[in-house]
Design a protein around this motif. Structure first.
Motif, PDB file in Angstrom:
ATOM      1  N   SER A  44       0.807  -1.219   0.000  1.00 50.04           N
ATOM      2  CA  SER A  44       0.000   0.000   0.000  1.00 50.04           C
ATOM      3  C   SER A  44       0.843   1.275   0.000  1.00 50.04           C
ATOM      4  O   SER A  44       0.293   2.378  -0.002  1.00 50.04           O
ATOM      5  N   PRO A  46       3.605   2.934  -2.270  1.00 56.89           N
ATOM      6  CA  PRO A  46       4.315   2.802  -3.548  1.00 56.89           C
ATOM      7  C   PRO A  46       5.832   2.969  -3.487  1.00 56.89           C
ATOM      8  O   PRO A  46       6.558   2.188  -4.114  1.00 56.89           O
ATOM      9  N   GLU A  47       6.325   3.957  -2.729  1.00 55.81           N
ATOM     10  CA  GLU A  47       7.776   4.169  -2.673  1.00 55.81           C
ATOM     11  C   GLU A  47       8.482   3.001  -1.993  1.00 55.81           C
ATOM     12  O   GLU A  47       9.516   2.517  -2.457  1.00 55.81           O
ATOM     13  N   ARG A  49       7.210  -0.020  -1.643  1.00 62.89           N
ATOM     14  CA  ARG A  49       6.989  -1.184  -2.521  1.00 62.89           C
ATOM     15  C   ARG A  49       8.048  -1.228  -3.624  1.00 62.89           C
ATOM     16  O   ARG A  49       8.584  -2.293  -3.953  1.00 62.89           O
ATOM     17  N   SER A  50       8.360  -0.081  -4.178  1.00 59.86           N
ATOM     18  CA  SER A  50       9.381  -0.011  -5.228  1.00 59.86           C
ATOM     19  C   SER A  50      10.741  -0.444  -4.694  1.00 59.86           C
ATOM     20  O   SER A  50      11.463  -1.217  -5.345  1.00 59.86           O
TER      21      SER A  50
END
Length: 214
Positions: A44, A46-47, A49-50
Motif C-alpha cells: 500500500s 508505492p515508494e 513497494r518499489s
C-alpha cells in the motif's frame, strides 16, 4: 545507503514493524514475540513497494543466477512474486497451503515445467516451516529449487537449523538485527531494548526478556 538499512527504515516508516517488548504479541504457534512484522503494508506504500521489489529483483540476480521462474507462498508472497517476476521478465506462479477441492484440484498454480530452476518468494522467515513446506512441494513436482528470497528474516536458530537440514538456501533484504539497530537509532525503542530483542531471537522459549526482566 546499504540496502539492508534502507529496507529496515522503509518498514519502520510505514509501521510494518511493531515493537511491544513489555506486552508481547502471540504468534499462531504460541510463541511470544516482542516484534510483529506485517509486510503486506508495503503493497500500500508505492515508494516502499518499489524499494522492496527492486531489492528482491537485485537479490535474485545476485544470489540465484539462472532463475527461470518465481513461486510465491500463499498468500503473503504472491504479490511480491508477481511484481518481482514482472521486473525480471520471468514467469511466476504460487503454491497454495493446500490443494483445491474443486476444478483441477491444483496446489501449484501456474505452469511449472519439470526441471525448472525456481526461487520461492516469501514475505518473511521466522521458524522456516511454511517456506520449507513450499520448497518440498515444488521439489516433489520436479522443480529445481535454487532457494528462497524474502523481505525480512528473524534469523532464529530454529529457522536456520531447519533450512540447513532441508538443504535450502535463504536470503533476505533485511534482518532482525538490522531493524533493531535502526529502530533504536530512530527512537522507536531504547538502546536497552536491543539486548531484549536479541535474547528473544536467540531463544524464543526463554521469556526472561519480557517486561524488562532481561
Amino acid at each position: 545507503m546499504e540496502l539492508k538499512t534502507q529496507i529496515a527504515k522503509d518498514l519502520l516508516k510505514i509501521g510494518a514493524v511493531f515493537f511491544r517488548p513489555d506486552e508481547p504479541f502471540i504468534w499462531a504457534s504460541g510463541i511470544k514475540s516482542p516484534v510483529y512484522c506485517d509486510n503486506r503494508l508495503t503493497l500500500s506504500a508505492p515508494e516502499v513497494r518499489s524499494d522492496v521489489e527492486n531489492g528482491l529483483a537485485a537479490l535474485i540476480k545476485r544470489c540465484y543466477p539462472g532463475t527461470e521462474m518465481l513461486m510465491g507462498t500463499s498468500t503473503a508472497g504472491i504479490a511480491h512474486a508477481a511484481i518481482t517476476a514482472h521486473l525480471l521478465g520471468l514467469p511466476m506462479g504460487y503454491v497454495r497451503s493446500g490443494a483445491k477441492d474443486h476444478g483441477r484440484k491444483n496446489q501449484i498454480e501456474g505452469k511449472l515445467e519439470k526441471g525448472a530452476r525456481v526461487v520461492v518468494v516469501e514475505d518473511l522467515i521466522s521458524t522456516g516451516g511454511s517456506a520449507i513446506e513450499v520448497v518440498e512441494i515444488l521439489r516433489d513436482a520436479g522443480a529445481e529449487v535454487l532457494g528462497i528470497v524474502s523481505i525480512f528474516t528473524y534469523g532464529m536458530k530454529k529457522g536456520l537449523q531447519r533450512l540447513a537440514e532441508a538443504d535450502v538456501k535463504s536470503v533476505s533484504l533485511t534482518d532482525f538485527d538490522c531493524i533493531a539497530r535502526v529502530a533504536a537509532d530512530q527512537g522507536y525503542i531504547s538502546e536497552a531494548d536491543i539486548s531484549r530483542l536479541l535474547a528473544f531471537r536467540d531463544d524464543p522459549t526463554d521469556e526472561s526478556w519480557i517486561g524488562g526482566k532481561q
